[in-house]
Design a protein around this motif. Structure first.
Motif, PDB file in Angstrom:
ATOM      1  N   TYR A 119     -18.439 -51.236   3.256  1.00 41.13           N
ATOM      2  CA  TYR A 119     -18.324 -51.799   1.666  1.00 41.13           C
ATOM      3  C   TYR A 119     -19.345 -52.571   1.088  1.00 41.13           C
ATOM      4  O   TYR A 119     -19.005 -52.983   0.128  1.00 41.13           O
ATOM      5  CB  TYR A 119     -17.072 -52.538   2.093  1.00 41.13           C
ATOM      6  N   ASP A 120     -20.536 -52.684   1.857  1.00 39.27           N
ATOM      7  CA  ASP A 120     -21.527 -53.213   1.351  1.00 39.27           C
ATOM      8  C   ASP A 120     -21.262 -54.725   0.855  1.00 39.27           C
ATOM      9  O   ASP A 120     -21.625 -55.347  -0.013  1.00 39.27           O
ATOM     10  CB  ASP A 120     -21.859 -52.713  -0.095  1.00 39.27           C
ATOM     11  N   LEU A 121     -20.415 -55.231   1.890  1.00 37.42           N
ATOM     12  CA  LEU A 121     -19.902 -56.618   1.453  1.00 37.42           C
ATOM     13  C   LEU A 121     -20.244 -57.654   2.448  1.00 37.42           C
ATOM     14  O   LEU A 121     -20.149 -57.506   3.830  1.00 37.42           O
ATOM     15  CB  LEU A 121     -18.332 -56.766   1.333  1.00 37.42           C
ATOM     16  N   SER A 122     -20.968 -58.761   2.074  1.00 40.41           N
ATOM     17  CA  SER A 122     -21.434 -59.727   2.902  1.00 40.41           C
ATOM     18  C   SER A 122     -20.839 -61.083   2.401  1.00 40.41           C
ATOM     19  O   SER A 122     -20.764 -61.356   1.310  1.00 40.41           O
ATOM     20  CB  SER A 122     -23.098 -59.772   2.724  1.00 40.41           C
ATOM     21  N   TRP A 123     -20.528 -61.911   3.423  1.00 37.88           N
ATOM     22  CA  TRP A 123     -19.739 -63.071   3.089  1.00 37.88           C
ATOM     23  C   TRP A 123     -20.428 -64.237   3.797  1.00 37.88           C
ATOM     24  O   TRP A 123     -21.064 -64.287   4.867  1.00 37.88           O
ATOM     25  CB  TRP A 123     -18.333 -63.162   3.210  1.00 37.88           C
ATOM     26  N   ARG A 124     -20.065 -65.368   3.157  1.00 39.96           N
ATOM     27  CA  ARG A 124     -20.396 -66.799   4.057  1.00 39.96           C
ATOM     28  C   ARG A 124     -19.635 -67.621   3.570  1.00 39.96           C
ATOM     29  O   ARG A 124     -18.936 -67.545   2.232  1.00 39.96           O
ATOM     30  CB  ARG A 124     -21.784 -67.236   3.803  1.00 39.96           C
ATOM     31  N   VAL A 125     -18.966 -68.831   4.442  1.00 40.19           N
ATOM     32  CA  VAL A 125     -18.084 -69.699   3.998  1.00 40.19           C
ATOM     33  C   VAL A 125     -18.845 -70.845   3.781  1.00 40.19           C
ATOM     34  O   VAL A 125     -19.849 -71.574   4.360  1.00 40.19           O
ATOM     35  CB  VAL A 125     -17.158 -70.168   5.177  1.00 40.19           C
ATOM     36  N   VAL A 126     -18.778 -71.435   2.299  1.00 40.71           N
ATOM     37  CA  VAL A 126     -19.624 -72.464   1.911  1.00 40.71           C
ATOM     38  C   VAL A 126     -18.758 -73.866   1.897  1.00 40.71           C
ATOM     39  O   VAL A 126     -19.366 -74.759   1.983  1.00 40.71           O
ATOM     40  CB  VAL A 126     -20.472 -72.206   0.686  1.00 40.71           C
ATOM     41  N   GLY A 127     -17.329 -73.912   1.953  1.00 34.12           N
ATOM     42  CA  GLY A 127     -16.709 -75.020   1.757  1.00 34.12           C
ATOM     43  C   GLY A 127     -15.142 -74.675   2.462  1.00 34.12           C
ATOM     44  O   GLY A 127     -14.758 -73.861   2.572  1.00 34.12           O
ATOM     45  N   ILE A 128     -14.940 -75.926   3.083  1.00 37.44           N
ATOM     46  CA  ILE A 128     -13.477 -75.887   3.672  1.00 37.44           C
ATOM     47  C   ILE A 128     -12.805 -77.024   3.414  1.00 37.44           C
ATOM     48  O   ILE A 128     -13.625 -78.204   3.624  1.00 37.44           O
ATOM     49  CB  ILE A 128     -13.510 -75.500   5.113  1.00 37.44           C
ATOM     50  N   ALA A 129     -11.458 -77.028   2.687  1.00 35.19           N
ATOM     51  CA  ALA A 129     -10.786 -78.276   2.486  1.00 35.19           C
ATOM     52  C   ALA A 129      -9.436 -77.914   3.367  1.00 35.19           C
ATOM     53  O   ALA A 129      -8.729 -77.265   3.204  1.00 35.19           O
ATOM     54  CB  ALA A 129     -10.651 -78.626   0.972  1.00 35.19           C
ATOM     55  N   THR A 130      -9.115 -79.499   3.766  1.00 37.28           N
ATOM     56  CA  THR A 130      -7.607 -79.426   4.366  1.00 37.28           C
ATOM     57  C   THR A 130      -7.259 -80.677   3.677  1.00 37.28           C
ATOM     58  O   THR A 130      -7.699 -81.571   3.017  1.00 37.28           O
ATOM     59  CB  THR A 130      -7.768 -79.749   6.029  1.00 37.28           C
ATOM     60  N   LYS A 131      -5.897 -81.195   4.190  1.00 43.63           N
ATOM     61  CA  LYS A 131      -5.450 -82.172   3.846  1.00 43.63           C
ATOM     62  C   LYS A 131      -5.589 -83.390   4.627  1.00 43.63           C
ATOM     63  O   LYS A 131      -5.995 -84.513   3.972  1.00 43.63           O
ATOM     64  CB  LYS A 131      -3.959 -82.150   3.598  1.00 43.63           C
ATOM     65  N   ARG A 132      -5.512 -83.346   5.764  1.00 43.11           N
ATOM     66  CA  ARG A 132      -5.420 -84.360   6.855  1.00 43.11           C
ATOM     67  C   ARG A 132      -6.723 -84.210   7.763  1.00 43.11           C
ATOM     68  O   ARG A 132      -7.122 -85.003   8.739  1.00 43.11           O
ATOM     69  CB  ARG A 132      -4.473 -84.412   7.816  1.00 43.11           C
TER      70      ARG A 132
END
Ligand SMILES: NC(=O)c1ccc[n+]([C@@H]2O[C@H](COP(=O)([O-])OP(=O)(O)OC[C@H]3O[C@@H](n4cnc5c(N)ncnc54)[C@H](OP(=O)(O)O)[C@@H]3O)[C@@H](O)[C@H]2O)c1
Length: 365
Positions: free
Chosen positions: A33-46
């Motif tokens: 799918y010519d799709l590349s990704w990276r995770v740049v941020g993660i938020a949680t509550k606690r």
């Protein structure tokens, strides 16, 4: 290649399974799918928040989450941390969208998997609106935004030319929304009938074979399938939110979970279930909608079905929706096995849908 920068708002059962699935399917996404990704941020509550425009270590994030340790440890203060580990999901979205504009990062995607709030669909709807207005696309498995604010959100997507995709909101990874959007052009959905809450359905079928309500609910909780607040499942709220989502999207309605006529399964006993079986019937929590006199009438309630009804024979972890269409008559779509990986897949399939409509980009700085 299309490069997507992901912000995960919510990193619980679904968020973590999604991150793992992305890792597992990385080569396939890139190759096919010519799709590349990276995770740049993660938020949680606690459990803390982390952000790094150069990308976060997802495997480490999963290890920290499994250990119950704050995600703040993903970015050290010495590495020029720009978002506090105490920042809220909304703060993270605002910061990341502003930075994406400044750095000309082209395809920022907010993946919203916070909890369903049955009062107003918040803060998920606020997260979605902030993301779209900031220039990010949104994919979500949270029913809240589509059930409470679908029109408002779609008008923001038009204004900002961004996508809002929510396949995981109903029937996990089974493509009910994609089915209609992509493969049923010019078909009108006149109504539907279905079993769409796995936890309540599992409890009912387990009680038919003599298990208690408490035992069956505990199994669903152990599998990570019950809502964090299981009263949302057993009181019919989750099914009402999914019904509202189906009505709003497929029937162009404007309802909310609170305007759906709703009765849950509390008070139904193993004896009730077994008596129904003896009479050749099955009690099921049925979600339905139809147009009557120009109005949409939508309902979630336990209904006694004939054993020959297709909804009556569904296994405990199965879901089914029968769409009543103007051209093709009734069309059934059935989920034979439901669980976390199916929900995670819905998010992954939304990313592929999104990437298909985007231009190729260079990797961001
Ligand atoms: N589980 C399923 O099988 C399934 C299936 C279909 C759809 N869904 C939907 O997917 C969503 C997530 O479900 P889940 O099972 O993953 O729930 P979960 O395990 O309880 O995880 C929820 C996550 O959201 C975070 N969170 C809650 N409020 C937040 C806020 N205001 N800002 C930032 N983060 C927040 C939580 O933070 P903490 O970690 O600090 O608590 C947690 O990381 C829900 O909307 C649910 O209805 C779930």
């Amino acid at each position: 290649m299309v490069y997507l920068d992901l912000i995960l708002v919510g990193f619980g059962n679904v968020g973590q399974r999604f991150a793992r699935l992305l890792e597992e399917k990385s080569v396939r996404l890139r190759g096919d799918y010519d799709l590349s990704w990276r995770v740049v941020g993660i938020a949680t509550k606690r459990h803390g928040t982390a952000y790094d425009a150069r990308g976060l270590d997802v495997v480490k994030a999963l290890r920290l989450a499994e250990a119950g340790t704050s995600l703040g440890a993903l970015t050290g203060a010495e590495s020029g941390r720009t978002v506090s580990p105490e920042a809220s999901g909304l703060d993270l979205i605002r910061h990341a969208t502003a930075e994406a504009k400044a750095r000309r990062m082209q395809h920022l995607v907010v993946v919203e998997t916070t909890l369903l709030d049955i009062e107003r669909g918040q803060p998920a709807t606020e997260h979605v609106m902030a993301a779209l207005r900031g220039g990010a696309h949104v994919v979500t498995a949270n029913k809240g935004p589509v059930a409470f604010a679908y029109r408002e959100i779609m008008s923001a997507t038009d204004n900002e030319r961004r996508r809002f995709l929510f396949e995981g909101a109903v029937m996990d990874g089974i493509p009910v929304f994609n089915l209609v959007r992509e493969t049923l052009p010019a078909v009108d959905i006149l109504g539907f009938r279905g079993i769409i809450n796995t936890t309540a359905h599992y409890i009912l079928t387990a009680m038919e074979s003599g298990r208690t309500y408490e035992e069956a609910l505990a199994e669903m909780q152990a599998a990570g399938i019950a809502e964090a607040d299981p009263s949302l499942d057993v009181d019919g709220w989750d099914a009402a939110a999914k019904t509202a989502a189906l009505v709003n999207v497929l029937m162009r309605g404007a309802v909310t979970p609170r305007t759906i006529d709703r009765t849950g399964i509390r008070g139904i006993t193993p004896e009730d279930m077994q008596n129904a079986v003896r009479r050749g019937k099955r009690i099921r929590l049925v979600a339905s909608a139809a147009r009557r006199d120009g109005q949409i009438v939508a309902r979630v309630a336990p209904v006694e079905l004939d054993a020959s009804d297709p909804l009556a024979s569904l296994g405990g972890r199965q879901n089914q929706v029968v769409l009543d269409t103007d051209i093709l008559g009734p069309i059934g779509i059935q989920q034979l096995d439901g669980g976390l990986v199916q929900t995670a897949y819905a998010l992954l399939s939304d990313l592929v849908t999104l990437a298909r409509g985007l231009g190729r980009t260079d990797a961001s700085a």
